[in-house]
Write an enzyme that holds these catalytic residues in place. Structure first.
Site, PDB file in Angstrom:
ATOM      1  N   HIS A   1     -31.609   8.631 -38.238  1.00 27.66           N
ATOM      2  CA  HIS A   1     -31.983   7.220 -38.125  1.00 27.66           C
ATOM      3  C   HIS A   1     -32.917   6.770 -39.250  1.00 27.66           C
ATOM      4  CE1 HIS A   1     -35.651   8.707 -35.863  1.00 27.66           C
ATOM      5  NE2 HIS A   1     -36.192   7.690 -36.505  1.00 27.66           N
TER       6      HIS A   1
ATOM      7  N   ASP B   1     -29.224  13.404 -34.492  1.00 28.06           N
ATOM      8  CA  ASP B   1     -30.193  12.648 -35.283  1.00 28.06           C
ATOM      9  C   ASP B   1     -30.784  13.483 -36.413  1.00 28.06           C
ATOM     10  OD1 ASP B   1     -31.527  10.387 -36.055  1.00 28.06           O
ATOM     11  OD2 ASP B   1     -33.124  10.529 -34.552  1.00 28.06           O
TER      12      ASP B   1
ATOM     13  N   GLY C   1     -43.190   6.590 -38.431  1.00 34.77           N
ATOM     14  CA  GLY C   1     -43.316   7.204 -39.748  1.00 34.77           C
ATOM     15  C   GLY C   1     -43.285   8.717 -39.697  1.00 34.77           C
ATOM     16  N   ASN C   2     -43.485   9.292 -38.494  1.00 34.85           N
ATOM     17  CA  ASN C   2     -43.390  10.745 -38.341  1.00 34.85           C
ATOM     18  C   ASN C   2     -41.949  11.228 -38.232  1.00 34.85           C
ATOM     19  OD1 ASN C   2     -46.465  10.786 -36.806  1.00 34.85           O
ATOM     20  ND2 ASN C   2     -45.895  12.499 -38.138  1.00 34.85           N
ATOM     21  N   SER C   3     -41.018  10.322 -38.015  1.00 33.44           N
ATOM     22  CA  SER C   3     -39.630  10.720 -37.824  1.00 33.44           C
ATOM     23  C   SER C   3     -39.131  11.572 -38.973  1.00 33.44           C
ATOM     24  CB  SER C   3     -38.727   9.487 -37.728  1.00 33.44           C
ATOM     25  OG  SER C   3     -38.579   9.080 -36.410  1.00 33.44           O
TER      26      SER C   3
ATOM     27  N   GLY D   1     -11.865  17.259 -23.532  1.00 32.07           N
ATOM     28  CA  GLY D   1     -11.036  16.120 -23.141  1.00 32.07           C
ATOM     29  C   GLY D   1     -11.126  15.759 -21.681  1.00 32.07           C
ATOM     30  N   VAL D   2     -12.352  15.747 -21.144  1.00 30.49           N
ATOM     31  CA  VAL D   2     -12.541  15.362 -19.747  1.00 30.49           C
ATOM     32  C   VAL D   2     -13.709  14.389 -19.630  1.00 30.49           C
ATOM     33  CG1 VAL D   2     -11.636  17.499 -18.749  1.00 30.49           C
ATOM     34  CG2 VAL D   2     -14.075  17.344 -19.310  1.00 30.49           C
TER      35      VAL D   2
ATOM     36  N   ILE E   1     -16.659  13.603 -16.865  1.00 31.71           N
ATOM     37  CA  ILE E   1     -17.252  14.371 -15.771  1.00 31.71           C
ATOM     38  C   ILE E   1     -18.374  13.593 -15.104  1.00 31.71           C
ATOM     39  CG2 ILE E   1     -16.659  16.659 -16.660  1.00 31.71           C
ATOM     40  CD1 ILE E   1     -19.387  16.788 -18.002  1.00 31.71           C
TER      41      ILE E   1
END
Length: 360
Positions: A104, A134, A206-208, A264-265, A267
Site C-alpha cells: 500500500h 501487503d 509513516g511506519n508502514s 475452487g470452493v 466456505i
C-alpha cells in the site's frame, strides 16, 4: 493512508524458513544490558525513508443535462490530474539494494524515491508487489555495497518477547520504538491471509513497511497496520510475520508476482448447533457452500455441505486455516483432504490449481 473499519475501531494502515533453535529468554530475548543502542547502531543504516509520487484524477463530474457549449468550456479548463504524494518506510535486505516495504506504500506510484539514514537518496524500481499480504519489493542501484539486515524466524517468537521497530512516523526519519509481542496469529479482517504479529511498540503513520526486529537484530515482521481511534498509536500495531514475508519476497524477486494454490470452493464456518449434533466441543472445519465449475474441488469429488476437517495434514480449526493451507501449495501439487459427509469421514485426493492473482 488507507483506513479499514472494524466493528470497534478504525484499523489504519500505518503509512504504518528454516527453523531456528529456541533461545533461552535470559540469553537472547532479554532486554540488552544498557538498552538497545548497539542493536540500533547495527540495523538503523539499513532502514530507509520512502517517498512516493502518484497521480490522481481531479475535478468535478458534470451532470448530463448541462448545455454542450458549457461542457466544452469546462473540459478545456479543468485539470485532469494532480500529483499525490505518500510516505512510508522500508528496509534493505541485500548489499545489491533490494528493499522490502508494504504494497500500500507504493501502490499506484509513478515514482519512488528512497532516502537512507546517512542522507543518500536513490530512485527506486518496484520489482513486484503482493496485495494479498501487503508486501512489495523494490530495488535501488548504488556504486557501493549497501548496509542490509536479515530475516529471522517469526515462528519461534513468543508472546512477551521484546521487539524494536524502526521507521519514519510522520516523516521523522530513523525513529526507534520498543515493546513486546502482544499476540500472534491475529486476524484483523484485512484479507484472506491475515496472520499478524501484534505489538505494543509505537507504530504510526509513516511506519508502514518498516521492520520489526528481535533482540538479535533480525527482522521478524514488517509493520503494516494499527488500530487507531484517533489516528495515532494506542499501543496496538500489527506486523506481517517474517516467515510469510521471506517466501513472498523470494517469489517477487523471481518474476514480480506470487503464485498461490487454488481449490475452487466457497466456505463458511460450522454453526454451534451443527457442532453440538456432531459431538464436537466447539465448531471446527470449513463447510463447503459452493463449488466452482471445472475446479480442483469439483474434480476431487467435493460436494456442497461437506465439512473439510483437515487439508494435507493441517487441521482446519478456522476458515483461514484452509485458505492459507491451500494458498501455500504450488499449482499441480497433490494433497489429501479429510472430509465429513453425512456423519462419515472420507479421504479425498485433489490436484491443486492456480489462483488468479488479486488485482491491486
Amino acid at each position: 493512508m488507507t483506513s479499514l473499519l472494524s466493528k470497534s475501531a478504525p484499523i489504519a494502515v500505518a503509512a504504518a524458513l528454516a527453523m531456528a533453535p529456541m533461545l533461552a529468554p535470559t540469553v537472547a530475548l532479554a532486554v540488552p544490558a544498557g538498552g538497545y543502542g548497539d542493536l540500533v547502531e547495527n540495523v538503523a543504516p539499513a532502514v530507509v525513508f520512502i517517498e512516493v509520487t502518484g497521480v490522481t484524477q481531479t475535478g468535478a463530474t458534470l451532470p448530463d443535462n448541462i448545455p454542450e457549449s458549457l461542457r466544452r468550456r469546462f473540459e478545456q479548463h479543468r485539470p485532469e490530474t494532480a500529483p499525490q504524494s505518500g510516505l512510508g518506510s522500508g528496509f534493505i535486505i541485500s548489499k545489491e539494494g533490494q528493499i522490502v516495504t508494504n504494497h500500500h506504500v507504493v501502490n499506484g506510484a509513478q515514482s519512488v524515491r528512497v532516502k537512507m539514514a546517512d542522507g543518500r537518496t536513490f530512485d527506486a524500481e518496484v520489482l513486484g508487489s503482493d496485495p494479498a499480504t501487503d508486501i512489495a519489493l523494490l530495488s535501488i542501484k548504488a556504486e557501493v555495497e549497501l548496509p542490509f539486515v536479515s530475516f529471522g524466524t517469526s515462528q519461534t517468537m513468543r508472546v512477551g518477547d521484546e521487539v524494536v521497530a524502526v521507521g519514519n512516523p510522520f516523516g521523522l526519519s530513523s525513529t526507534v520504538t520498543s515493546g513486546i509481542i502482544s499476540a500472534k496469529s491475529r486476524n484483523i479482517n484485512s484479507g484472506p491471509y491475515d496472520d499478524f504479529i501484534q505489538t505494543d511498540a509505537a507504530i504510526n503513520r509513516g511506519n508502514s513497511g518498516g521492520p520489526l526486529f528481535n533482540n538479535d537484530g533480525d527482522v521478524i515482521g514488517v509493520n503494516t497496520a494499527i488500530i487507531s481511534p484517533g489516528g495515532g498509536s494506542v499501543g496496538i500495531g500489527f506486523a506481517v510475520p517474517s516467515d510469510v514475508v521471506r517466501n513472498v519476497v523470494a517469489e517477487l524477486a523471481k518474476d514480480g508476482s506470487v503464485t498461490r494454490g487454488w481449490l475452487g470452493v466457497s466456505i463458511r464456518p460450522m454453526s454451534d448447533e451443527v457442532a453440538q449434533v456432531l459431538g464436537f466441543e466447539t465448531s471446527k472445519g470449513a463447510v463447503v457452500d459452493l463449488i466452482s465449475k471445472d475446479s480442483p474441488a469439483e474434480a476431487a469429488g467435493l460436494k456442497k455441505g461437506d465439512i473439510i476437517l483437515s487439508f494435507d495434514g493441517t487441521e482446519i480449526e478456522a476458515l483461514r486455516d484452509l485458505t492459507r493451507a491451500v494458498a501455500d501449495k504450488d499449482p499441480d501439487d497433490r494433497a489429501n483432504m479429510t472430509v465429513l459427509r453425512r456423519g462419515k469421514e472420507l479421504i479425498l485426493d485433489v490436484t491443486i490449481g492456480t489462483l488468479v492473482p488479486q488485482k491491486a
